[in-house]
Design an enzyme around this catalytic site. Structure first.
Site, mmCIF file in Angstrom:
data_model
loop_
_atom_site.group_PDB
_atom_site.id
_atom_site.type_symbol
_atom_site.label_atom_id
_atom_site.label_comp_id
_atom_site.label_asym_id
_atom_site.label_seq_id
_atom_site.Cartn_x
_atom_site.Cartn_y
_atom_site.Cartn_z
ATOM 1 N N GLU A 177 34.175 41.680 41.248
ATOM 2 C CA GLU A 177 33.211 42.552 40.556
ATOM 3 C C GLU A 177 31.764 42.093 40.757
ATOM 4 O OE1 GLU A 177 32.199 44.515 36.160
ATOM 5 O OE2 GLU A 177 33.493 42.756 36.281
ATOM 6 N N LYS A 214 35.755 46.037 41.860
ATOM 7 C CA LYS A 214 35.195 46.744 40.705
ATOM 8 C C LYS A 214 33.691 46.831 40.927
ATOM 9 C CE LYS A 214 34.922 46.885 35.657
ATOM 10 N NZ LYS A 214 35.548 46.497 34.375
#
Length: 295
Positions: A177, A214
């Site tokens: 992420e 993500k």
């Protein structure tokens, strides 16, 4: 057996990943939004008790099932706690059909080169072994990008993939992420650099190294479609990044190959003071909006 089934659900399941992983720093704000102010609890243990009660209420809600929610990211204390008399990850998978993940990052370094790298993660090997023992499928680790600084973005992505390889070696699937701040004046340019750096790292992975991504919903619709199609990527999911539920869902609906992994947008409008039916209706409405945007 469970791992193969969970892998299939993550790769092609219809729905989204719920982010229930607010950590110590963001917990008071999450509780305030839920109608629990600082004067209603005393100390960290009571605070974490309140947030666990909130997360348990969400997990046990009528609409929080694999029909629309395919995965959930947990804070470490939540993983070590119980829901319905079972360890949380076990309850998620066995009772709700939802694949459990664990947030493993321990916060961010000071800003440098337009980014914030992750702080060192003490006791990582033991945490990953515990997660595996609890039946967790994967992990999540977050860094932040504030501007289109090529050196900073390169460092963020290199650190993310280095950690991701440790997670894979422990038998788990990492959600990488590198968040691009939605308020960045150079958001689109940063996303172009980020995409190229991620693609280079993906190309360097071995055939048995699989990751998830993500990412902030991109300015250019469909920007990350080619990353979603990469053979080393199980799924690309989107963070809400501070957008309201409606705006996040509107932006996500224009991304053909991203599904949601929302935190604040999922819990928008929920309150401890609501009756069970009011709570279920509010959460169910958010879940349906996010599901439809992910479809």
């Amino acid at each position: 057996m469970a791992f193969e089934k969970q892998t299939q659900q993550m790769a092609s399941g219809k729905g989204f990943i719920a982010a229930l992983d607010q950590s110590g720093g963001s917990t008071p704000k999450a509780l305030r939004l839920y109608g629990v102010t600082e004067d209603m609890y005393d100390g960290d243990e009571a605070m974490f008790g309140e947030i666990h009660a909130m997360r348990s209420r969400i997990i046990l809600a009528l609409d929080f099932t694999s029909e629309k929610v395919i995965g959930a990211i947990l804070f470490e204390r939540t993983m070590r706690g119980e829901v319905n008399g079972k360890p949380t990850a076990q309850a998620l998978w066995e009772d709700r059909g939802i694949v459990p993940f664990l947030k493993i990052d321990k916060g961010l370094e000071d800003k440098a080169n337009g980014v914030q790298l992750m702080k060192p993660i003490d006791g990582l090997a033991a945490t990953l072994a515990d997660a595996k023992g609890f039946g967790v499928f994967g992990t999540k680790e977050r860094s932040v990008i504030y501007e289109a600084n090529a050196d900073g973005i390169k460092a963020v992505v290199a650190q993310q993939f280095e950690l991701g390889k440790e997670v894979v070696a422990a038998g788990l699937v990492p959600i990488i992420e590198p968040e691009v701040d939605i308020h960045s004046a150079t958001k689109a340019e940063a996303e172009d650099i980020l995409k190229a750096e991620i693609a280079a790292q993906l190309d360097a992975l071995a055939d048995d190294q699989t990751v998830m991504l993500k990412l902030t919903i991109p300015t250019q619709d469909g920007l990350y479609d080619s990353l979603a199609d990469h053979p080393r990527v199980l799924r690309v999911v989107a963070l809400s990044g501070g957008y309201s539920t409606d705006e996040a869902c509107d932006r996500l609906s224009r991304q053909p190959k991203m599904i949601a992994s929302f935190s604040r947008a999922l819990t928008e409008g929920l309150s401890k003071q609501q009756s069970e039916s009011e709570f279920n209706d509010a959460l169910g409405s958010n879940i349906t909006k996010i599901f439809n945007a992910s479809a």
